[in-house]
Design a protein around this motif. Structure first.
Motif, PDB file in Angstrom:
ATOM      1  N   PRO A  67     152.457  65.263 -14.770  1.00 45.82           N
ATOM      2  CA  PRO A  67     151.369  64.424 -15.277  1.00 45.82           C
ATOM      3  C   PRO A  67     151.886  63.088 -15.793  1.00 45.82           C
ATOM      4  CG  PRO A  67     151.983  66.037 -16.933  1.00 45.82           C
ATOM      5  CD  PRO A  67     152.855  66.307 -15.724  1.00 45.82           C
ATOM      6  N   LEU A  68     151.097  62.042 -15.566  1.00 46.07           N
ATOM      7  CA  LEU A  68     151.410  60.760 -16.168  1.00 46.07           C
ATOM      8  C   LEU A  68     151.060  60.812 -17.653  1.00 46.07           C
ATOM      9  CD1 LEU A  68     150.187  58.222 -13.468  1.00 46.07           C
ATOM     10  CD2 LEU A  68     152.541  58.667 -14.162  1.00 46.07           C
ATOM     11  N   LYS A  69     151.844  60.110 -18.458  1.00 49.53           N
ATOM     12  CA  LYS A  69     151.642  60.151 -19.906  1.00 49.53           C
ATOM     13  C   LYS A  69     151.561  58.741 -20.468  1.00 49.53           C
ATOM     14  CE  LYS A  69     154.179  64.512 -20.471  1.00 49.53           C
ATOM     15  NZ  LYS A  69     155.296  65.198 -21.161  1.00 49.53           N
ATOM     16  N   GLY A  70     150.646  58.588 -21.377  1.00 51.90           N
ATOM     17  CA  GLY A  70     150.518  57.371 -22.155  1.00 51.90           C
ATOM     18  C   GLY A  70     150.048  57.806 -23.524  1.00 51.90           C
ATOM     19  N   TYR A  71     148.962  57.211 -23.996  1.00 52.71           N
ATOM     20  CA  TYR A  71     148.332  57.687 -25.231  1.00 52.71           C
ATOM     21  C   TYR A  71     147.746  59.080 -24.999  1.00 52.71           C
ATOM     22  CZ  TYR A  71     145.188  57.662 -29.276  1.00 52.71           C
ATOM     23  OH  TYR A  71     144.523  57.972 -30.436  1.00 52.71           O
ATOM     24  N   LEU A  72     147.352  59.351 -23.767  1.00 50.03           N
ATOM     25  CA  LEU A  72     146.871  60.665 -23.354  1.00 50.03           C
ATOM     26  C   LEU A  72     147.848  61.261 -22.337  1.00 50.03           C
ATOM     27  CD1 LEU A  72     143.117  59.715 -22.705  1.00 50.03           C
ATOM     28  CD2 LEU A  72     144.096  60.670 -24.807  1.00 50.03           C
ATOM     29  N   VAL A  73     147.631  62.517 -22.012  1.00 53.63           N
ATOM     30  CA  VAL A  73     148.387  63.190 -20.957  1.00 53.63           C
ATOM     31  C   VAL A  73     147.394  63.598 -19.879  1.00 53.63           C
ATOM     32  CG1 VAL A  73     149.866  65.144 -20.355  1.00 53.63           C
ATOM     33  CG2 VAL A  73     150.098  64.049 -22.592  1.00 53.63           C
ATOM     34  N   ASP A  74     147.688  63.233 -18.625  1.00 50.54           N
ATOM     35  CA  ASP A  74     146.803  63.595 -17.508  1.00 50.54           C
ATOM     36  C   ASP A  74     146.315  65.035 -17.602  1.00 50.54           C
ATOM     37  OD1 ASP A  74     146.887  61.177 -16.248  1.00 50.54           O
ATOM     38  OD2 ASP A  74     148.159  61.802 -14.592  1.00 50.54           O
ATOM     39  N   GLN A 133     129.875  68.987 -19.003  1.00 47.17           N
ATOM     40  CA  GLN A 133     129.798  70.338 -19.574  1.00 47.17           C
ATOM     41  C   GLN A 133     129.401  71.357 -18.511  1.00 47.17           C
ATOM     42  OE1 GLN A 133     130.480  71.433 -22.644  1.00 47.17           O
ATOM     43  NE2 GLN A 133     130.837  69.489 -23.683  1.00 47.17           N
ATOM     44  N   LYS A 134     128.448  70.973 -17.676  1.00 51.52           N
ATOM     45  CA  LYS A 134     127.923  71.882 -16.653  1.00 51.52           C
ATOM     46  C   LYS A 134     129.001  72.301 -15.668  1.00 51.52           C
ATOM     47  CE  LYS A 134     124.450  72.021 -12.940  1.00 51.52           C
ATOM     48  NZ  LYS A 134     123.422  71.223 -12.222  1.00 51.52           N
ATOM     49  N   ILE A 135     129.883  71.373 -15.295  1.00 51.62           N
ATOM     50  CA  ILE A 135     130.898  71.684 -14.283  1.00 51.62           C
ATOM     51  C   ILE A 135     132.246  72.058 -14.911  1.00 51.62           C
ATOM     52  CG2 ILE A 135     129.807  70.199 -12.565  1.00 51.62           C
ATOM     53  CD1 ILE A 135     132.089  68.181 -13.130  1.00 51.62           C
ATOM     54  N   HIS A 136     132.286  72.109 -16.247  1.00 51.74           N
ATOM     55  CA  HIS A 136     133.528  72.453 -16.972  1.00 51.74           C
ATOM     56  C   HIS A 136     134.649  71.469 -16.628  1.00 51.74           C
ATOM     57  CE1 HIS A 136     131.510  76.171 -18.056  1.00 51.74           C
ATOM     58  NE2 HIS A 136     131.308  76.426 -16.766  1.00 51.74           N
ATOM     59  N   ALA A 137     134.315  70.204 -16.698  1.00 57.99           N
ATOM     60  CA  ALA A 137     135.288  69.158 -16.379  1.00 57.99           C
ATOM     61  C   ALA A 137     136.431  69.166 -17.388  1.00 57.99           C
ATOM     62  CB  ALA A 137     134.598  67.797 -16.377  1.00 57.99           C
ATOM     63  N   LYS A 138     137.640  69.017 -16.890  1.00 59.68           N
ATOM     64  CA  LYS A 138     138.821  68.992 -17.763  1.00 59.68           C
ATOM     65  C   LYS A 138     138.999  67.591 -18.351  1.00 59.68           C
ATOM     66  CE  LYS A 138     141.438  72.809 -15.727  1.00 59.68           C
ATOM     67  NZ  LYS A 138     140.337  73.360 -14.945  1.00 59.68           N
ATOM     68  N   ILE A 139     139.315  67.563 -19.652  1.00 61.62           N
ATOM     69  CA  ILE A 139     139.477  66.304 -20.365  1.00 61.62           C
ATOM     70  C   ILE A 139     140.949  66.126 -20.744  1.00 61.62           C
ATOM     71  CG2 ILE A 139     138.711  64.940 -22.351  1.00 61.62           C
ATOM     72  CD1 ILE A 139     136.458  65.653 -20.397  1.00 61.62           C
ATOM     73  N   PRO A 140     141.518  64.948 -20.539  1.00 62.03           N
ATOM     74  CA  PRO A 140     142.921  64.743 -20.919  1.00 62.03           C
ATOM     75  C   PRO A 140     143.113  64.842 -22.428  1.00 62.03           C
ATOM     76  CG  PRO A 140     141.894  62.664 -20.312  1.00 62.03           C
ATOM     77  CD  PRO A 140     140.910  63.736 -19.970  1.00 62.03           C
ATOM     78  N   GLN A 141     144.265  65.363 -22.830  1.00 66.72           N
ATOM     79  CA  GLN A 141     144.541  65.583 -24.251  1.00 66.72           C
ATOM     80  C   GLN A 141     145.443  64.482 -24.801  1.00 66.72           C
ATOM     81  OE1 GLN A 141     142.934  68.269 -25.883  1.00 66.72           O
ATOM     82  NE2 GLN A 141     141.922  68.143 -23.876  1.00 66.72           N
ATOM     83  N   ARG A 142     145.448  64.357 -26.146  1.00 71.11           N
ATOM     84  CA  ARG A 142     146.291  63.380 -26.816  1.00 71.11           C
ATOM     85  C   ARG A 142     147.761  63.688 -26.581  1.00 71.11           C
ATOM     86  NH1 ARG A 142     146.116  60.673 -31.405  1.00 71.11           N
ATOM     87  NH2 ARG A 142     148.256  60.301 -30.708  1.00 71.11           N
TER      88      ARG A 142
END
Length: 452
Positions: free
Chosen positions: A72-79, A435-444
């Motif tokens: 994963p690419l990383k910055g302020y978030l992680v892919d 929410q409906k499709i359970h989309a993944k959100i990048p984390q800090r």
């Protein structure tokens, strides 16, 4: 279905590029001026085309990296994590047509998984040149380095070769109905074209004075740790002779394919679809093209990254038609099935056959979810378009931007503060979809204190 790779919505014709065959095809069919790839990078859009589902529904949300070097690419978030193959449990266009007696052929780029997930494992009778690769690693002349395509003679050009293979399939098909996916590697990097075509556009650039203009503007720094100190480089004019030569050759080869359909008596019974998997590459990795007046390009959720050409041709389609109805990659499968009178169910996309037939279709929302840093400078986020309005939401800082695409295709004027209620309404619609499709959100990323 002819799919170009990384071809931008402004890469057809214009002052510098030349696409006479595609221009003629457009005049004989219908052009969609608001056509979108369902992702600003390739693999997810390809999965969406085949399944009729959004990339986030499938879990295939970024280009498939088999090396592990880029994710994963990383910055302020992680892919966010994602699936690195076309899920075999998903029904797709080839499987559906094959069940109904069609021959199914894949020629060209695949980039939807390694060997267990190749086209021949996903409903295609024939696979030529489709593998895990996202581009020809050795270039457009032999040796290609493509494991599913034996090298041709010295001097052979890859786009010519793929078209030759497609034409052979057409000539040898007989009278059975067939699906032919000709998915070119063109115009993906690395740049490569025939010298006579390059020279033609060098001279054209000189004649137009384009060779005297610096096409690049350096912008902000990238947002990822692997590119600290490096800057986004935007191309502002279309003047690259090699890129133009690649487009010209692809266009010529499409003409050869159409001629083969005509010679075999198949053209009148054929539906031809031409589109691209994402916007043109305009901000990094050589920045070979410009999508202006649309903003940015491949790897970004702005219009330049997701708006693509789309032409649909068929003898029953009204000539010279143009539609402003917004459509997306996920609409192609249900549309094709509708055109050949086969049932379609369980898709995110809709059939746009009514629009093709000149009927009004109900306004609906189109979504994007790209929880990744683009190699080209884009940052993780989601977007929704409904009517003329487009809302973008960025995960690094929660920023929302609202644009009136009818009057501002360049997305220069953020109207979020001017229309707070509309902004909230579209943001709620976007969140409900995620929410409906359970989309993944990048984390800090705990190692980075603030956005780079």
């Amino acid at each position: 279905m002819i799919l170009a790779d990384d071809l931008g919505w402004m890469d057809m014709g214009g002052e510098f590029y030349e696409t006479p065959v595609l221009d003629e095809l457009a005049n004989k069919g219908i052009v969609f001026s608001n056509a979108y790839a369902s992702c600003p990078v390739c693999s997810p859009s390809r999965a969406s085309i085949l399944t009729g589902k959004y990339p986030a529904t499938l879990g295939v949300t970024d280009w498939i990296d088999h090396t592990g070097l880029y994710h994963p690419l990383k910055g302020y978030l992680v892919d966010a994590p994602y699936i690195k193959y076309l899920p075999p449990e998903e029904d797709n266009l080839a499987k559906i047509l094959k069940r109904n007696g069609w021959k199914t052929y894949h020629v060209g780029k695949w980039h939807l998984g390694n060997a267990p997930y190749y086209p021949e494992k996903q409903g295609f009778d024939v696979n030529i040149a489709g593998c895990y690769l996202g581009h020809p690693p050795m270039g457009y002349f032999p040796p290609y380095g493509i494991e599913t395509l034996p090298d041709g003679p010295k001097g052979e050009y890859l786009t010519d070769r793929l078209t030759d293979e497609a034409i052979k399939l057409i000539r040898n098909n007989g009278n059975e109905p067939f699906l032919l996916d000709l998915w070119h590697y063109t115009v993906h990097m690395p740049e490569g074209a025939k010298e006579e075509d390059i020279e033609y556009f060098r001279k054209k650039a000189e004649k137009l004075g384009l060779d005297k203009i610096d096409p690049f503007v350096d912008g902000e720094e990238f947002h990822t740790l692997d590119k600290v100190g490096k800057h986004v480089r935007r191309r502002m004019i279309r003047s690259n002779p090699v890129y133009a030569a690649m487009i010209k050759n692809m266009d010529w080869n499409i003409g050869r394919l159409i001629e083969a359909l005509k010679e075999t008596g198949k053209l009148d019974d054929s539906i031809i679809i031409f589109t691209s998997d994402n916007g043109g590459l305009s901000t990094a990795e050589g920045s070979p093209t410009s999508n202006l007046p649309a903003s940015e390009g491949k790897g970004w959720m702005y219009e330049g990254g997701v708006r693509v050409p789309l032409i649909i041709y068929g003898k029953d389609i009204k000539k010279g038609n143009r539609s402003d109805y917004p459509v997306t990659s996920a609409d192609l499968l249900p549309t094709i099935l509708d055109m050949v009178d086969l049932e379609c169910k369980g898709t995110d996309g809709i059939s746009i056959l009514p629009t093709i037939n000149g009927e009004e279709q109900e306004e609906r929302a189109i979504f994007w979810h790209y929880p990744h840093y683009g190699n080209q400078g884009g940052t993780p986020g989601s977007a929704v378009r409904k009517g003329k309005w487009k809302l973008l939401e960025f995960f690094e800082d929660g920023r929302r931007e609202l644009y009136d695409l009818e009057n501002d295709i360049g997305e220069k004027h953020d109207l979020a503060k001017d229309y707070p209620e509309l902004t909230e309404e579209l943001a709620a619609l976007l969140e409900e979809w995620r929410q409906k499709i359970h989309a993944k959100i990048p984390q800090r990323n705990p190692d980075v204190e603030k956005p780079l």
